[in-house]
Design a protein around this motif. Sequence first.
Motif, short mmCIF file in Angstrom:
data_model
loop_
_atom_site.label_atom_id
_atom_site.label_comp_id
_atom_site.label_asym_id
_atom_site.label_seq_id
_atom_site.Cartn_x
_atom_site.Cartn_y
_atom_site.Cartn_z
N PHE A 62 0.80 -1.23 0.00
CA PHE A 62 0.00 0.00 0.00
C PHE A 62 0.83 1.28 0.00
O PHE A 62 0.28 2.37 0.07
N SER A 63 2.14 1.15 -0.11
CA SER A 63 2.98 2.34 -0.16
C SER A 63 2.62 3.16 -1.39
O SER A 63 2.61 2.64 -2.51
N TYR A 64 2.33 4.42 -1.19
CA TYR A 64 1.93 5.29 -2.30
C TYR A 64 3.08 5.52 -3.28
O TYR A 64 2.87 5.68 -4.47
N ASN A 65 4.28 5.49 -2.78
CA ASN A 65 5.45 5.75 -3.63
C ASN A 65 6.32 4.52 -3.85
O ASN A 65 7.36 4.61 -4.48
N GLY A 66 5.91 3.39 -3.34
CA GLY A 66 6.71 2.17 -3.47
C GLY A 66 6.62 1.56 -4.86
O GLY A 66 6.05 2.13 -5.79
N ARG A 68 4.97 -1.22 -5.81
CA ARG A 68 3.65 -1.75 -6.20
C ARG A 68 2.62 -0.64 -6.33
O ARG A 68 1.71 -0.75 -7.13
N GLN A 69 2.71 0.39 -5.51
CA GLN A 69 1.83 1.55 -5.57
C GLN A 69 0.35 1.19 -5.62
O GLN A 69 -0.44 1.80 -6.33
N MET A 70 -0.04 0.18 -4.84
CA MET A 70 -1.44 -0.24 -4.82
C MET A 70 -2.36 0.91 -4.43
O MET A 70 -3.41 1.11 -5.04
N SER A 71 -1.98 1.68 -3.42
CA SER A 71 -2.82 2.80 -2.99
C SER A 71 -3.01 3.81 -4.11
O SER A 71 -4.11 4.29 -4.35
N LYS A 72 -1.94 4.13 -4.81
CA LYS A 72 -2.03 5.10 -5.90
C LYS A 72 -2.94 4.57 -7.00
O LYS A 72 -3.76 5.32 -7.55
N VAL A 78 -10.49 5.03 -8.51
CA VAL A 78 -11.74 5.55 -7.94
C VAL A 78 -12.01 6.96 -8.46
O VAL A 78 -13.12 7.27 -8.90
N SER A 79 -11.00 7.81 -8.45
CA SER A 79 -11.22 9.20 -8.86
C SER A 79 -11.59 9.31 -10.34
O SER A 79 -12.25 10.27 -10.74
N LEU A 100 -7.36 10.81 -2.03
CA LEU A 100 -8.55 10.71 -2.89
C LEU A 100 -9.20 12.08 -3.08
O LEU A 100 -9.63 12.41 -4.19
N THR A 101 -9.26 12.89 -2.04
CA THR A 101 -9.82 14.23 -2.16
C THR A 101 -9.08 15.02 -3.23
O THR A 101 -9.69 15.65 -4.10
N ILE A 102 -7.76 14.98 -3.19
CA ILE A 102 -6.93 15.73 -4.13
C ILE A 102 -7.06 15.16 -5.54
O ILE A 102 -7.17 15.92 -6.51
N ALA A 103 -7.08 13.85 -5.67
CA ALA A 103 -7.23 13.24 -7.00
C ALA A 103 -8.57 13.62 -7.63
O ALA A 103 -8.63 13.94 -8.83
N CYS A 104 -9.64 13.62 -6.84
CA CYS A 104 -10.96 14.02 -7.35
C CYS A 104 -10.98 15.50 -7.70
O CYS A 104 -11.57 15.90 -8.72
N ALA A 105 -10.35 16.32 -6.88
CA ALA A 105 -10.29 17.76 -7.15
C ALA A 105 -9.52 18.04 -8.43
O ALA A 105 -9.90 18.89 -9.23
#
Length: 192
Positions: A62-66, A68-72, A78-79, A100-105
């Motif tokens: 789930f590392s955003y910058n790793g 696998r970047q699963m979270s990203k 979703v966005s 997610l807020t920022i990606a949707c924005a």
Amino acid sequence: MKANYKNWMPKGMIKGALISTVVLCALTCLVGIGTIIGKILLVLTVLSAFMTIWMFLMYRAFSYNGTRQMSKQIIEGVSSYVKIPDGGVGLDVGCGSAALTIACARKNPNARMIGIDRWGKEYASFSKNLCESNAVAEGVSNTTFQQGDAVKLDFDDETFDAVTSNYVYHNVPSKNRQRIQRSYSKRVYPGG
């Protein structure tokens, strides 16, 4: 400045699980596995070790910058479905670090996104300041963040054109999950 979206699996939990595993292992060695208590401690040590390994693997996944970047991938996926009309408003419930807020924005630049979270002690590394810093780092200015509770939203019905939420429902007591789903639907789809 670079955004810091943190991780769904806090490092502190992994460290705590690792310490528990080491302590249980030491106790098992002291007592020996020839006794009932020793055997119970051995089972607890093995379970704790598996839990620690699982937590570490989830942290990496789930590392955003790793790598696998699963979270990203989840956030971007979703966005991509969130469409807010120009001048509209979206709500991200349990925004955490605001990914997610920022990606949707970003995908709806002529709309406004509001991120709410209770930012409790369980996830103390997440905060309103972190969300605001991440929005600045990403160059997104159509977001606002505020303290809020997913179980009791302080907004009128029909306020939002879209409601998003990610990694939140597992934190909501099960008795409230159906009520929340109906409430969100009512806010977005009147009469629904």
